[in-house]
Motif scaffolding. Structure first.
Motif, PDB file in Angstrom:
ATOM      1  N   GLN A   1       0.865  -1.180   0.000  1.00 51.06           N
ATOM      2  CA  GLN A   1       0.000   0.000   0.000  1.00 51.06           C
ATOM      3  C   GLN A   1       0.904   1.234   0.000  1.00 51.06           C
ATOM      4  N   VAL A   2       0.676   2.153  -0.937  1.00 51.53           N
ATOM      5  CA  VAL A   2       1.552   3.315  -1.085  1.00 51.53           C
ATOM      6  C   VAL A   2       0.782   4.589  -0.761  1.00 51.53           C
ATOM      7  N   LEU A   3       1.316   5.363   0.184  1.00 48.10           N
ATOM      8  CA  LEU A   3       0.754   6.659   0.542  1.00 48.10           C
ATOM      9  C   LEU A   3       1.725   7.760   0.158  1.00 48.10           C
ATOM     10  N   GLY A   4       1.190   8.889  -0.284  1.00 47.25           N
ATOM     11  CA  GLY A   4       2.038  10.029  -0.612  1.00 47.25           C
ATOM     12  C   GLY A   4       2.238  10.890   0.611  1.00 47.25           C
TER      13      GLY A   4
ATOM     14  N   THR B   1       2.460  -4.505   3.260  1.00 50.56           N
ATOM     15  CA  THR B   1       3.521  -3.535   3.523  1.00 50.56           C
ATOM     16  C   THR B   1       2.969  -2.154   3.196  1.00 50.56           C
ATOM     17  N   VAL B   2       3.119  -1.218   4.116  1.00 51.43           N
ATOM     18  CA  VAL B   2       2.666   0.156   3.885  1.00 51.43           C
ATOM     19  C   VAL B   2       3.885   1.034   3.687  1.00 51.43           C
ATOM     20  N   CYS B   3       3.975   1.665   2.518  1.00 50.57           N
ATOM     21  CA  CYS B   3       5.050   2.606   2.220  1.00 50.57           C
ATOM     22  C   CYS B   3       4.522   4.013   2.466  1.00 50.57           C
TER      23      CYS B   3
ATOM     24  N   VAL C   1       1.528   8.488  13.291  1.00 52.89           N
ATOM     25  CA  VAL C   1       0.175   8.906  13.660  1.00 52.89           C
ATOM     26  C   VAL C   1      -0.825   7.764  13.489  1.00 52.89           C
ATOM     27  N   TYR C   2      -0.696   7.011  12.392  1.00 52.42           N
ATOM     28  CA  TYR C   2      -1.730   6.029  12.071  1.00 52.42           C
ATOM     29  C   TYR C   2      -1.388   4.601  12.477  1.00 52.42           C
ATOM     30  N   GLY C   3      -0.186   4.349  12.920  1.00 52.29           N
ATOM     31  CA  GLY C   3       0.140   3.069  13.533  1.00 52.29           C
ATOM     32  C   GLY C   3      -0.133   1.855  12.671  1.00 52.29           C
ATOM     33  N   PHE C   4       0.392   1.832  11.448  1.00 52.01           N
ATOM     34  CA  PHE C   4       0.153   0.695  10.552  1.00 52.01           C
ATOM     35  C   PHE C   4       0.712  -0.604  11.126  1.00 52.01           C
ATOM     36  N   ALA C   5       1.841  -0.514  11.810  1.00 58.09           N
ATOM     37  CA  ALA C   5       2.423  -1.724  12.401  1.00 58.09           C
ATOM     38  C   ALA C   5       1.537  -2.290  13.500  1.00 58.09           C
ATOM     39  N   ASP C   6       0.736  -1.444  14.130  1.00 58.07           N
ATOM     40  CA  ASP C   6      -0.132  -1.898  15.219  1.00 58.07           C
ATOM     41  C   ASP C   6      -1.208  -2.869  14.727  1.00 58.07           C
ATOM     42  N   VAL C   7      -1.532  -2.821  13.445  1.00 54.10           N
ATOM     43  CA  VAL C   7      -2.569  -3.711  12.908  1.00 54.10           C
ATOM     44  C   VAL C   7      -1.957  -4.868  12.117  1.00 54.10           C
ATOM     45  N   GLY C   8      -0.641  -5.048  12.246  1.00 57.24           N
ATOM     46  CA  GLY C   8       0.003  -6.213  11.644  1.00 57.24           C
ATOM     47  C   GLY C   8       0.657  -5.976  10.303  1.00 57.24           C
ATOM     48  N   ALA C   9       0.674  -4.735   9.821  1.00 55.76           N
ATOM     49  CA  ALA C   9       1.334  -4.437   8.554  1.00 55.76           C
ATOM     50  C   ALA C   9       2.795  -4.091   8.799  1.00 55.76           C
ATOM     51  N   GLN C  10       3.623  -4.327   7.805  1.00 55.88           N
ATOM     52  CA  GLN C  10       5.010  -3.888   7.865  1.00 55.88           C
ATOM     53  C   GLN C  10       5.070  -2.457   7.321  1.00 55.88           C
ATOM     54  N   HIS C  11       5.790  -1.596   7.994  1.00 50.08           N
ATOM     55  CA  HIS C  11       5.954  -0.231   7.497  1.00 50.08           C
ATOM     56  C   HIS C  11       7.345  -0.052   6.909  1.00 50.08           C
ATOM     57  N   VAL C  12       7.387   0.488   5.700  1.00 47.99           N
ATOM     58  CA  VAL C  12       8.645   0.859   5.066  1.00 47.99           C
ATOM     59  C   VAL C  12       8.620   2.364   4.858  1.00 47.99           C
ATOM     60  N   THR C  13       9.634   3.039   5.386  1.00 48.69           N
ATOM     61  CA  THR C  13       9.691   4.492   5.239  1.00 48.69           C
ATOM     62  C   THR C  13      10.026   4.865   3.805  1.00 48.69           C
ATOM     63  N   VAL C  14       9.126   5.580   3.173  1.00 46.56           N
ATOM     64  CA  VAL C  14       9.358   6.127   1.841  1.00 46.56           C
ATOM     65  C   VAL C  14       9.120   7.627   1.946  1.00 46.56           C
ATOM     66  N   PRO C  15      10.115   8.438   1.611  1.00 47.78           N
ATOM     67  CA  PRO C  15       9.958   9.891   1.761  1.00 47.78           C
ATOM     68  C   PRO C  15       8.810  10.432   0.920  1.00 47.78           C
TER      69      PRO C  15
END
Length: 395
Positions: free
Chosen positions: A19-22, A47-49, A57-71
């Protein structure tokens, strides 16, 4: 309804999605958190980018997703970081135009399916409007499927060349606040000993009104970034009319943006009953204390404010633009965009008519009950993923 599951059959690997967020607007970020939770619960690897501050703020890892920091999109390293994160994905789902553009660049030369959700219509003027059309065309044609949050966005995607554009089922997830942990019961106690119970709603309302200076006057609440297309100039024009009411309503606008200076100068020079309170993390409380919610934007799709107002049983006056009528039905007073007289009259009439306000509260609750649930949202997205990957969800 039955729950759609993507639990893999014996010997199969789980579906891997990115999942990609800007920039991470409130609407798209809350949607991705809700979607990630539902997908993970159904056996999908997510995986949430997203930028670090959005993930915080939104705590994607808290719901079991992996977070990858993308600027953010302005960072030149964002496409390279995204390409690496998507290397083993079965499917990539981008949220918003800029996120979708970066995702399409990151997937260049690959056959990975790309799903794009258009959450709202972007606004630009002059030369930037031409660039926006080019961006929309590039994104629409790159996507395997475009999901629009309102019918006007679906049509816009088709006009821009989308091969497959559909109306998205988008739930209104519960608001989430930064740095607010879930309450933990005290071990060994089943009652409320040792911890405070929730504050009385009427006390919270009075507290909010006192802070804003609206204890003995109606409170009109608007929320959104201080930019041109939000229509706040029209709102200030209408506020001149409300100065003649007794008592004079207070207009509160929560948000920040480049128009703040110009708006504040107007408020002061014209002595308007308007307060700019900046970004707030207590918008639900402020909105619940309001007599009327105001949405004056020149273009909206699935407005968060409109949804929050109807959920909170707060009468809404909104511009009849984009997907607003589709969203609220007859549960709000709709006025033409840019018409300060119509806006002023609609609010004045509502403030003098408690029966009409009560009717809108009831209609709002009824309308909100028709919106898609989080479960329905996840089910639709999973069905799209299935079409594009050939995975057969079980259950």
């Amino acid at each position: 309804m039955s729950h759609v599951s993507s639990q893999p059959a014996h010997g199969q690997s789980p579906l891997r999605t990115v999942q990609v967020l800007g920039g991470g607007s409130a609407g798209s970020s809350a949607h991705v958190r809700s979607l990630a939770a539902g997908l993970v619960a159904r056996g999908v690897r997510v995986t949430v980018c997203a930028p670090t501050e959005v993930a915080h703020v939104y705590g994607f890892a808290d719901v079991g997703a992996q977070h990858v920091t993308v600027p953010r999109s302005s960072d030149p390293g964002s496409v390279a970081a995204l390409r690496l994160a998507c290397a083993d994905a079965d499917l990539v789902h981008a949220h918003g135009l800029h996120a979708a553009l970066r995702a399409s660049l990151a997937l260049s030369g690959r056959t990975t399916p790309l799903v794009v959700t258009w959450h709202t219509r972007s606004h630009a003027e002059g030369a930037r409007a031409h660039l926006l059309r080019l961006l929309e065309r590039r994104v629409a044609r790159a996507a395997s499927v475009v999901l629009g949050t309102s019918s006007d966005l679906v049509e816009r995607a088709r006009v821009r060349g989308a091969r497959d554009a559909r109306l998205a089922a988008v739930a209104f997830p519960a608001p989430r606040r930064p740095d607010t942990p879930e309450p933990t019961p005290t071990p060994g106690f089943e009652g409320d000993e040792g911890r405070e119970g929730p504050e009385d709603p009427e006390r919270l309302r009075h507290k909010a009104l006192a802070e804003l200076g609206a204890v003995d006057r109606p409170l009109l609440m608007a929320v959104g970034s201080l930019v041109k297309h939000r229509g706040y100039d029209t709102l200030l024009d209408a506020a001149r009319t409300w100065r003649h009411l007794t008592p004079v309503p207070l207009v509160v606008i929560a948000g920040e943006g480049p128009e703040r200076g110009a708006l504040q100068r107007r408020i002061e020079s014209e002595q308007l009953p308007v307060r700019l309170v900046g970004r707030r993390d207590d918008v639900p409380e402020l909105l619940a204390a309001a007599d009327v919610a105001l949405l004056t934007s020149g273009g909206e799709s699935r407005s968060i404010l409109a949804q929050e107002a109807l959920h909170a049983r707060v009468p809404l006056v909104a511009t009849d633009v984009g997907g607003i009528r589709e969203l609220v039905g007859d549960a709000a007073e709709l006025v033409p965009c840019g018409d300060a007289h119509a806006l002023a009259d609609a609010v004045t009439d509502l403030l003098s008519d408690p029966v009409r306000r009560d009717h809108l509260k009831e209609r709002g609750a009824t309308q909100a009950a028709t919106w898609p649930t989080e479960d329905e949202t996840v089910a639709q997205v999973l069905s799209v993923y299935d079409e594009l990957t050939g995975t057969r969800p079980l259950g």
